[in-house]
Motif scaffolding. Structure first.
Motif, PDB file in Angstrom:
ATOM      1  N   LYS A   1      36.411  41.906  38.129  1.00 12.02           N
ATOM      2  CA  LYS A   1      37.665  42.517  38.591  1.00 12.02           C
ATOM      3  C   LYS A   1      38.029  42.018  39.983  1.00 12.02           C
ATOM      4  O   LYS A   1      39.202  41.768  40.271  1.00 12.02           O
ATOM      5  CB  LYS A   1      37.550  44.044  38.573  1.00 12.02           C
ATOM      6  CG  LYS A   1      37.635  44.611  37.169  1.00 12.02           C
ATOM      7  CD  LYS A   1      37.578  46.117  37.183  1.00 12.02           C
ATOM      8  CE  LYS A   1      37.761  46.673  35.775  1.00 12.02           C
ATOM      9  NZ  LYS A   1      37.712  48.147  35.770  1.00 12.02           N
ATOM     10  N   SER A   2      37.044  41.846  40.844  1.00 13.60           N
ATOM     11  CA  SER A   2      37.305  41.316  42.188  1.00 13.60           C
ATOM     12  C   SER A   2      37.849  39.895  42.103  1.00 13.60           C
ATOM     13  O   SER A   2      38.778  39.529  42.827  1.00 13.60           O
ATOM     14  CB  SER A   2      36.029  41.319  43.032  1.00 13.60           C
ATOM     15  OG  SER A   2      35.597  42.626  43.260  1.00 13.60           O
ATOM     16  N   PHE A   3      37.278  39.109  41.236  1.00 11.04           N
ATOM     17  CA  PHE A   3      37.726  37.723  41.092  1.00 11.04           C
ATOM     18  C   PHE A   3      39.169  37.670  40.596  1.00 11.04           C
ATOM     19  O   PHE A   3      39.990  36.930  41.131  1.00 11.04           O
ATOM     20  CB  PHE A   3      36.820  36.950  40.126  1.00 11.04           C
ATOM     21  CG  PHE A   3      37.374  35.591  39.826  1.00 11.04           C
ATOM     22  CD1 PHE A   3      37.280  34.578  40.755  1.00 11.04           C
ATOM     23  CD2 PHE A   3      38.020  35.346  38.629  1.00 11.04           C
ATOM     24  CE1 PHE A   3      37.820  33.333  40.498  1.00 11.04           C
ATOM     25  CE2 PHE A   3      38.566  34.107  38.369  1.00 11.04           C
ATOM     26  CZ  PHE A   3      38.468  33.098  39.310  1.00 11.04           C
ATOM     27  N   ILE A   4      39.470  38.463  39.606  1.00  6.90           N
ATOM     28  CA  ILE A   4      40.812  38.436  39.027  1.00  6.90           C
ATOM     29  C   ILE A   4      41.845  38.955  40.027  1.00  6.90           C
ATOM     30  O   ILE A   4      42.938  38.405  40.140  1.00  6.90           O
ATOM     31  CB  ILE A   4      40.839  39.214  37.698  1.00  6.90           C
ATOM     32  CG1 ILE A   4      40.057  38.415  36.657  1.00  6.90           C
ATOM     33  CG2 ILE A   4      42.264  39.484  37.234  1.00  6.90           C
ATOM     34  CD1 ILE A   4      39.758  39.149  35.394  1.00  6.90           C
ATOM     35  N   LYS A   5      41.489  39.987  40.791  1.00  9.81           N
ATOM     36  CA  LYS A   5      42.416  40.538  41.796  1.00  9.81           C
ATOM     37  C   LYS A   5      42.611  39.589  42.970  1.00  9.81           C
ATOM     38  O   LYS A   5      43.687  39.499  43.524  1.00  9.81           O
ATOM     39  CB  LYS A   5      41.884  41.872  42.335  1.00  9.81           C
ATOM     40  CG  LYS A   5      42.379  43.063  41.579  1.00  9.81           C
ATOM     41  CD  LYS A   5      42.206  44.345  42.368  1.00  9.81           C
ATOM     42  CE  LYS A   5      40.787  44.618  42.740  1.00  9.81           C
ATOM     43  NZ  LYS A   5      40.568  45.956  43.277  1.00  9.81           N
ATOM     44  N   ASP A   6      41.558  38.917  43.379  1.00  9.08           N
ATOM     45  CA  ASP A   6      41.577  38.120  44.596  1.00  9.08           C
ATOM     46  C   ASP A   6      41.420  36.647  44.253  1.00  9.08           C
ATOM     47  O   ASP A   6      40.314  36.147  44.101  1.00  9.08           O
ATOM     48  CB  ASP A   6      40.448  38.583  45.530  1.00  9.08           C
ATOM     49  CG  ASP A   6      40.390  37.798  46.820  1.00  9.08           C
ATOM     50  OD1 ASP A   6      41.288  36.980  47.071  1.00  9.08           O
ATOM     51  OD2 ASP A   6      39.437  38.019  47.575  1.00  9.08           O
ATOM     52  N   SER A   7      42.525  35.940  44.151  1.00 11.22           N
ATOM     53  CA  SER A   7      42.451  34.536  43.734  1.00 11.22           C
ATOM     54  C   SER A   7      41.687  33.682  44.727  1.00 11.22           C
ATOM     55  O   SER A   7      41.207  32.603  44.380  1.00 11.22           O
ATOM     56  CB  SER A   7      43.847  33.971  43.521  1.00 11.22           C
ATOM     57  OG  SER A   7      44.578  34.023  44.721  1.00 11.22           O
ATOM     58  N   SER A   8      41.531  34.126  45.967  1.00 11.60           N
ATOM     59  CA  SER A   8      40.761  33.349  46.938  1.00 11.60           C
ATOM     60  C   SER A   8      39.263  33.572  46.786  1.00 11.60           C
ATOM     61  O   SER A   8      38.463  32.874  47.381  1.00 11.60           O
ATOM     62  CB  SER A   8      41.176  33.710  48.363  1.00 11.60           C
ATOM     63  OG  SER A   8      40.818  35.044  48.654  1.00 11.60           O
ATOM     64  N   PHE A   9      38.884  34.532  45.948  1.00  4.13           N
ATOM     65  CA  PHE A   9      37.464  34.855  45.740  1.00  4.13           C
ATOM     66  C   PHE A   9      36.664  33.622  45.364  1.00  4.13           C
ATOM     67  O   PHE A   9      35.562  33.416  45.829  1.00  4.13           O
ATOM     68  CB  PHE A   9      37.373  35.914  44.636  1.00  4.13           C
ATOM     69  CG  PHE A   9      35.999  36.472  44.422  1.00  4.13           C
ATOM     70  CD1 PHE A   9      35.198  36.003  43.402  1.00  4.13           C
ATOM     71  CD2 PHE A   9      35.508  37.483  45.228  1.00  4.13           C
ATOM     72  CE1 PHE A   9      33.946  36.532  43.178  1.00  4.13           C
ATOM     73  CE2 PHE A   9      34.256  38.016  45.008  1.00  4.13           C
ATOM     74  CZ  PHE A   9      33.472  37.537  43.987  1.00  4.13           C
ATOM     75  N   ASN A  10      37.222  32.765  44.526  1.00  7.73           N
ATOM     76  CA  ASN A  10      36.487  31.594  44.066  1.00  7.73           C
ATOM     77  C   ASN A  10      36.381  30.501  45.123  1.00  7.73           C
ATOM     78  O   ASN A  10      35.702  29.516  44.917  1.00  7.73           O
ATOM     79  CB  ASN A  10      37.097  31.031  42.788  1.00  7.73           C
ATOM     80  CG  ASN A  10      38.503  30.520  42.997  1.00  7.73           C
ATOM     81  OD1 ASN A  10      39.185  30.908  43.939  1.00  7.73           O
ATOM     82  ND2 ASN A  10      38.948  29.669  42.107  1.00  7.73           N
ATOM     83  N   LEU A  11      37.027  30.664  46.265  1.00  7.66           N
ATOM     84  CA  LEU A  11      36.970  29.642  47.292  1.00  7.66           C
ATOM     85  C   LEU A  11      35.896  29.905  48.340  1.00  7.66           C
ATOM     86  O   LEU A  11      35.695  29.112  49.234  1.00  7.66           O
ATOM     87  CB  LEU A  11      38.341  29.537  47.983  1.00  7.66           C
ATOM     88  CG  LEU A  11      39.500  29.192  47.057  1.00  7.66           C
ATOM     89  CD1 LEU A  11      40.807  29.205  47.836  1.00  7.66           C
ATOM     90  CD2 LEU A  11      39.280  27.847  46.388  1.00  7.66           C
ATOM     91  N   ARG A  12      35.208  31.029  48.217  1.00  9.69           N
ATOM     92  CA  ARG A  12      34.174  31.362  49.189  1.00  9.69           C
ATOM     93  C   ARG A  12      33.034  30.352  49.143  1.00  9.69           C
ATOM     94  O   ARG A  12      32.660  29.865  48.086  1.00  9.69           O
ATOM     95  CB  ARG A  12      33.563  32.729  48.890  1.00  9.69           C
ATOM     96  CG  ARG A  12      34.498  33.868  49.117  1.00  9.69           C
ATOM     97  CD  ARG A  12      33.737  35.137  48.879  1.00  9.69           C
ATOM     98  NE  ARG A  12      34.644  36.268  48.907  1.00  9.69           N
ATOM     99  CZ  ARG A  12      34.247  37.511  48.835  1.00  9.69           C
ATOM    100  NH1 ARG A  12      32.980  37.807  48.725  1.00  9.69           N
ATOM    101  NH2 ARG A  12      35.117  38.486  48.851  1.00  9.69           N
ATOM    102  N   THR A  13      32.476  30.084  50.278  1.00  7.52           N
ATOM    103  CA  THR A  13      31.251  29.302  50.346  1.00  7.52           C
ATOM    104  C   THR A  13      30.124  30.307  50.492  1.00  7.52           C
ATOM    105  O   THR A  13      30.098  31.081  51.438  1.00  7.52           O
ATOM    106  CB  THR A  13      31.266  28.353  51.552  1.00  7.52           C
ATOM    107  OG1 THR A  13      32.396  27.497  51.416  1.00  7.52           O
ATOM    108  CG2 THR A  13      29.997  27.530  51.605  1.00  7.52           C
TER     109      THR A  13
END
Length: 162
Positions: free
Chosen positions: A141-153
């Motif tokens: 749910k966090s990933f889907i809500k926050d598109s920048s989630f996948n850009l974290r290092t």
């Protein structure tokens, strides 16, 4: 539009098959479409029992699973066991190469490498490893809500906090 989750994990014992079915139901209840290879794909033993040559059966399984990985939005990788299932490792490798978002689910405390998972697996899931279904729900749910989630290092796996 619903996102589709490919479920990558072992499917050789009754307990593994049952766990996968439970995970599949859980994800459907979260409003995801799913692809569960044991249910929606081919099983080698069934194909061979139905008269298909082993080489052709293997190719059919690989082609269908690779196609479904390419078509999915996300992959949930069941990491349970002292070492993760070899086929599931190939599936997340393909998913990563296809630029799909991968998430780990590890309810098993065993690890081969000093209480650490293989760095290549951690890299493919970008450190997103849930320890329970509720943590997995939080991560998805966090990933889907926050598109920048996948850009974290990430230096350490994300453990969901609730």
């Amino acid at each position: 539009m619903k996102k589709t989750v490919y479920i990558a994990g072992p499917l050789f014992s009754k307990s593994e098959l049952d766990f996968n079915l439970t995970l599949n139901e859980f994800l459907k209840n979260l409003e995801f479409n799913t692809f569960l290879p044991q249910q929606d794909g081919y099983l080698l033993s069934n194909l061979i029992d139905n008269g298909l040559e082993k080489d052709k059966a293997i190719q059919m399984i690989f082609q269908k699973d690779a196609e479904k990985i390419k078509d999915c939005d996300l992959v949930v990788f069941v990491m349970d066991g002292r070492v993760p299932d070899e086929g599931a490792c190939v599936e997340i490798g393909l998913a990563y190469a296809y630029d799909k978002e991968c998430f780990g689910l590890k309810t098993d405390s065993r690890s081969l490498m000093n209480n650490m998972d293989n760095p290549l697996i951690i890299g493919a899931v970008k450190g997103r490893i849930a320890r329970s279904f509720s943590e997995l729900e939080f991560l998805l749910k966090s990933f889907i809500k926050d598109s920048s989630f996948n850009l974290r290092t990430l230096k350490e796996p994300i453990i969901a906090e609730q």
